[in-house]
Design an enzyme around this catalytic site. Structure first.
Site: not given
Length: 429
Positions: A196, A243
């Site tokens: 991402h 993350h």
């Protein structure tokens, strides 16, 4: 302490899930706590998802979270009087997007700042399929096909190399607890680097590189938009608990490195795709070979299907641009007309843009549904697998690679060839 030790300590600090949890709490995310509930962390499952352990439920193949969730621990009610939550009932929300392939559902959590919740939910969508399947066609159909094609070329390179790196490095997602997982759709993937963050860096930066000098606009505007775009996507992945800070930094730097290496050749690649007589054969073979290679890196995860999907889309868009160039449906502006000026918005122009988007997206959606149904059925027959259990079939390498590659290859071909042909015949070119 030596420089090496300091660097190792810094990396450990940036990877610490407590940093992610602290950022979530700072932004108003709370995990509903159950009084008397066991606070120990669930067991690791194969090193991939340290925060989840899936167990069969009933026999229907569904997965459920082991431990306490919504007042139930391992199928039994939590202790009496145990529903004291830090988040009040009106501020509770359910995790984003259930994963149809794994059966995982997001856990309940509390939200104290809904503005940040919706802002970061929007930010993470800038790296998901819905955004890609609307943003790239919008550029190609309405703004600048050349920029759209070259943007896709670099996006495919960045995403492919990022997905492969995940399955080579094999770092798990941040542990939960202490992290609250607001999204589980990509939870079966590894964590390092954040694709991402790579996409959120590569797309806006590439747009600035491709459009500045070609279109008339102040460079500062482009840099501000790119910075805000990148920051929003990167911070959204930490906010959602997907993350660590290190994953985000690595994704950002990795994307910059890939663009530095490949951007000088994007014009050459684009011209090859359009002009060279046998380019479709080479494009299809190369993208398929890359897909097969990526599927051998590790056991099944959503990363493999996404990789095939990305490669199929890239191959379809490149082949479609070749056919469109050959028959003269889509042509780029002459160099004599550069730099291009941003046209004024009129009712007629706005109406045509809306019609292109509406008609084109309906066409793409129908193509995706039809091709997915056909290719999964045919692939199951081809490889001798029963198609009654679609979830199991879609996790088989041969079937997943086939249906993802072919389905999204046809979607890509539609974007640069079939839909422009449709626009030409109905007078919307």
């Amino acid at each position: 302490m030596s420089l090496r030790q300091r660097l190792a300590a810094l990396l450990l600090c940036l990877r610490d899930p407590q940093k992610v949890a602290s950022f979530q709490r700072l932004c108003g995310v709370e995990e509903p706590r159950l009084a008397g509930a066991d606070a120990t962390a669930p067991e690791e499952r194969g090193g991939r998802n340290p925060d989840r352990a899936a167990v069969p439920e009933g026999g229907g193949g569904k997965l459920r979270r082991r431990g306490v969730r919504n007042g139930v621990r391992n199928g039994e009610p939590a202790p009496a009087g145990g529903r004291e939550s830090q988040a009040t009932l009106p501020n509770r929300a359910q995790g984003l997007r259930r994963n149809s392939l794994t059966g995982e559902e997001g856990e309940a959590f509390g939200v104290r700042n809904w503005l940040l919740f919706y802002l970061f939910s929007f930010g993470t969508e800038l790296g998901n399929e819905f955004f890609y399947i609307t943003f790239f066609p919008f550029w190609i159909w309405n703004l600048d096909a050349l920029v759209g094609r070259r943007l896709v070329i670099l996006w495919v390179l960045v995403m492919y190399l990022g997905q492969c790196a995940k399955d080579v490095i094999r770092w798990p997602r941040p542990a939960s607890p202490p992290v609250v997982k607001l999204e589980v759709f990509y939870n079966s993937e590894y964590s390092m680097p954040s694709t991402h963050a790579m996409s959120g860096t590569a797309i806006p930066l590439t747009l600035v590189l491709l459009t500045y000098g070609r279109w008339q606009y102040p460079l500062m505007y482009g840099l501000v938009v790119a910075t805000c775009w990148c920051s929003l996507v990167c911070l959204s992945r930490i906010y959602l608990g997907m993350h660590s800070i290190l994953d985000i930094i690595a994704g950002f730097l990795y994307a910059i490195f890939i663009l530095t290496v490949f951007y000088p050749y994007v014009e050459l690649i684009d011209n090859f795709n359009q002009i060279y007589k046998y380019s479709p054969l080479i494009i299809i073979s190369l993208h398929l070979a890359l897909g097969i290679f990526s599927f051998t890196l590790d056991t099944w995860s959503t990363s493999r299907g996404d990789t095939a999907q990305i490669l199929g889309s890239g191959a379809g868009i490149a082949c479609g641009s070749h056919i469109a160039y050959r028959i003269g449906i889509m042509s780029d502006p002459s160099l004599d007309t550069l730099p291009l000026t941003i046209p004024s918005i009129t009712v007629t122009r706005f109406g045509k843009v809306m019609l292109r988007i509406l008609i084109g997206m309906v066409f793409l959606l129908l193509m995706r549904i039809v091709m997915k149904k056909i290719t999964i059925t045919l692939a199951c027959k081809m490889f001798g697998m029963k198609s009654d259990d679609i979830r199991k079939a879609r996790q088989c390498m041969e079937i997943e690679l086939t249906y993802r590659y072919v389905t999204y290859g046809m979607v890509g071909l539609s974007i640069t060839f079939l839909v422009p042909c449709l626009f030409f015949f109905i007078g919307l070119s």
